[in-house]
Design a protein around this motif. Structure first.
Motif, short mmCIF file in Angstrom:
data_model
loop_
_atom_site.label_atom_id
_atom_site.label_comp_id
_atom_site.label_asym_id
_atom_site.label_seq_id
_atom_site.Cartn_x
_atom_site.Cartn_y
_atom_site.Cartn_z
N ASP A 1 13.98 14.83 -13.84
CA ASP A 1 12.86 15.18 -13.33
C ASP A 1 12.04 14.44 -12.55
OD1 ASP A 1 12.81 17.63 -14.56
OD2 ASP A 1 11.86 16.76 -16.33
N ARG A 2 12.40 13.09 -12.64
CA ARG A 2 11.98 11.96 -11.62
C ARG A 2 12.75 12.01 -10.26
NH1 ARG A 2 9.90 6.64 -12.33
NH2 ARG A 2 9.61 7.23 -14.47
N LYS B 1 -2.06 24.02 -18.54
CA LYS B 1 -1.82 23.90 -19.98
C LYS B 1 -1.50 25.54 -20.73
CE LYS B 1 -2.27 20.87 -22.41
NZ LYS B 1 -3.30 19.99 -22.97
N ARG B 2 -2.35 26.21 -20.01
CA ARG B 2 -2.24 27.75 -20.79
C ARG B 2 -0.73 28.45 -20.48
NH1 ARG B 2 -6.77 29.26 -18.70
NH2 ARG B 2 -6.01 30.24 -16.79
N ALA B 3 -0.21 27.92 -19.18
CA ALA B 3 1.04 28.24 -18.81
C ALA B 3 2.08 27.74 -19.84
CB ALA B 3 1.27 27.92 -17.32
N LEU B 4 1.91 26.46 -20.00
CA LEU B 4 2.67 25.58 -20.98
C LEU B 4 2.70 26.48 -22.56
CD1 LEU B 4 4.51 22.98 -21.74
CD2 LEU B 4 1.94 22.02 -22.49
N GLU B 5 1.53 26.67 -22.84
CA GLU B 5 1.46 27.36 -24.00
C GLU B 5 2.22 28.80 -24.13
OE1 GLU B 5 -2.80 27.70 -24.89
OE2 GLU B 5 -3.02 25.43 -25.03
N GLU B 6 1.93 29.38 -22.93
CA GLU B 6 2.78 30.76 -22.99
C GLU B 6 4.24 30.59 -22.65
OE1 GLU B 6 0.58 32.50 -19.86
OE2 GLU B 6 -1.35 32.88 -20.94
N GLY B 7 4.59 29.50 -22.59
CA GLY B 7 6.18 29.20 -22.16
C GLY B 7 6.67 29.35 -20.86
N VAL B 8 5.68 29.47 -19.94
CA VAL B 8 5.96 29.79 -18.54
C VAL B 8 6.59 28.32 -17.95
CG1 VAL B 8 5.13 30.20 -16.23
CG2 VAL B 8 4.36 31.69 -18.20
N ILE B 9 5.86 27.40 -18.36
CA ILE B 9 6.20 25.96 -17.97
C ILE B 9 6.70 25.17 -19.33
CG2 ILE B 9 5.14 23.62 -17.53
CD1 ILE B 9 3.07 24.94 -15.93
N GLN B 10 8.03 24.75 -18.98
CA GLN B 10 8.77 24.14 -20.21
C GLN B 10 8.42 22.95 -20.71
OE1 GLN B 10 11.17 25.87 -21.79
NE2 GLN B 10 10.65 27.67 -20.68
N SER C 1 9.44 20.14 -21.84
CA SER C 1 10.10 18.61 -21.23
C SER C 1 9.67 18.46 -19.79
CB SER C 1 11.65 19.12 -21.08
OG SER C 1 11.96 19.98 -20.20
N ARG C 2 9.41 19.43 -18.99
CA ARG C 2 8.94 19.40 -17.56
C ARG C 2 7.49 18.80 -17.81
NH1 ARG C 2 11.33 19.26 -12.88
NH2 ARG C 2 9.92 20.57 -11.65
N TYR C 3 6.69 19.28 -18.47
CA TYR C 3 5.33 18.98 -18.84
C TYR C 3 5.46 17.66 -19.10
CZ TYR C 3 0.44 18.58 -20.22
OH TYR C 3 -1.06 18.35 -20.29
N ASP C 4 6.08 16.97 -20.32
CA ASP C 4 6.29 15.85 -20.47
C ASP C 4 6.75 14.75 -19.52
OD1 ASP C 4 5.66 16.52 -23.08
OD2 ASP C 4 7.70 16.57 -23.85
N SER C 5 7.48 15.33 -18.61
CA SER C 5 7.83 14.45 -17.53
C SER C 5 6.68 14.17 -16.51
CB SER C 5 9.14 15.07 -16.91
OG SER C 5 10.17 15.02 -17.37
N TYR C 6 5.92 15.07 -16.49
CA TYR C 6 4.69 15.08 -15.62
C TYR C 6 3.76 14.20 -16.11
CZ TYR C 6 -0.07 16.28 -13.63
OH TYR C 6 -1.46 16.15 -13.37
N LEU C 7 3.47 14.29 -17.53
CA LEU C 7 2.62 13.25 -18.06
C LEU C 7 3.07 11.75 -17.94
CD1 LEU C 7 1.50 14.92 -21.32
CD2 LEU C 7 0.22 14.97 -19.25
N GLN C 8 4.36 11.74 -17.97
CA GLN C 8 4.98 10.54 -17.97
C GLN C 8 4.78 9.73 -16.61
OE1 GLN C 8 9.09 10.05 -19.44
NE2 GLN C 8 9.47 8.20 -18.14
#
Length: 291
Positions: free
Chosen positions: A95-96, A262-271, A273-280
């Protein structure tokens, strides 16, 4: 004047490939005054001394793209290579690379190599994950010669930077694309290398099928601290559909209420692992800004 492409630059010398040969060139002093540095990948006009066969760069043609890391012009796409096994793919690192490609406005193609080792279920999962985002994915094996023709078709008439961690088979892939590529690199180096030119450099290699590949580990720095915190969200393609639906603007998509990401993450639209990469990466940028 003769038209050519800068394929290599070391210590103030530029090596320009024309239809006929490679010329060693210096740049006109006016480029320095205008604060313009010729880059590998630049399309240029040169004049050549008939006796010495030394060239002078007279004009740098308009650039289509310009990368900072590595410093190169007119790149069309990035092929980001990861092994499906040995070593196992680290998605935060993948992701980087994708964020860096997005930041440079490069089309990115993901290549999962070494598929002869198995891990078919993992390959299927990762292929679906990244294709859903919008990235094309190719599966290759240099040992079994799988996917090489597909990769060739994507490289034809393009200027491509190969990126990825060590040990994933980038060199083997390049040699599978064109078996004499490594030999040609050595021959060019012997012809044009000078004793004092020992600095690591960026070099373009011509493909017989048409097109160029950048002979470098890829992006020479994996630091992302030059990216603005507010811009990072736009470099995750799947975030873009919901960024404007967040309750608060601007939104960091961390703890804010009414966050559409965050809503898209909860709904599974955003994965996840990708959200974790964003936070990192967000934390990394914030840490860099503190010092």
């Amino acid at each position: 004047m003769i038209k050519g492409t800068i394929i290599k630059g070391i210590g103030g010398f530029y090596y320009v490939k024309t239809d006929e040969k490679i010329y060693e060139c210096k740049a006109r002093g006016r480029f320095r005054k205008e604060k313009i540095s010729p880059l590998v990948g630049d399309h240029v006009h040169i004049s050549v001394n008939a006796v010495s066969q030394q060239g002078v760069i007279e004009e740098i043609l308009d650039r289509k793209t310009e990368l900072i890391r590595p410093p190169v012009a007119n790149v069309d796409q990035a092929v980001i290579v990861f092994a499906i096994q040995q070593p196992d793919p680290k998605l935060s690192l993948l992701d980087r690379f994708l964020v860096l490609a997005e930041n440079e406005d490069l089309d990115a193609l993901i290549c999962f190599n070494k598929i002869d080792l198995g891990a078919q279920s993992e390959l299927k999962r990762l292929k679906e994950l990244y294709e859903q985002i919008g990235y094309p994915v190719i599966a290759t094996s240099t040992k079994a010669q799988i996917g090489i023709d597909v990769l060739k078709a994507r490289l034809k008439d393009q200027t491509t930077v190969f990126a990825g961690p060590s040990g994933v088979g980038k060199s083997s892939l390049l040699n599978s694309l064109q078996p004499n590529l490594a030999l040609e690199t050595g021959e060019i180096s012997q012809k044009i290398e000078r004793g004092k030119h020992t600095t690591r450099h960026v070099e373009l290699l011509y493909l017989d099928l048409g097109g160029w590949v950048l002979d470098t580990p890829g992006f020479s720095s994996l630091q992302i601290d030059f990216i603005e915190k507010e811009d990072l969200q736009y470099l995750f393609k799947e975030f873009n559909a919901c960024l404007h639906d967040c309750k608060f603007q601007p939104c960091n998509h961390v703890n804010e209420p009414g966050c559409a990401v965050k809503r898209a993450l909860e709904e599974g639209v955003i994965q996840q692992s990708r959200y974790d990469s964003y936070l990192q990466l967000l934390e990394e940028i914030e840490q860099a800004r503190r010092y």
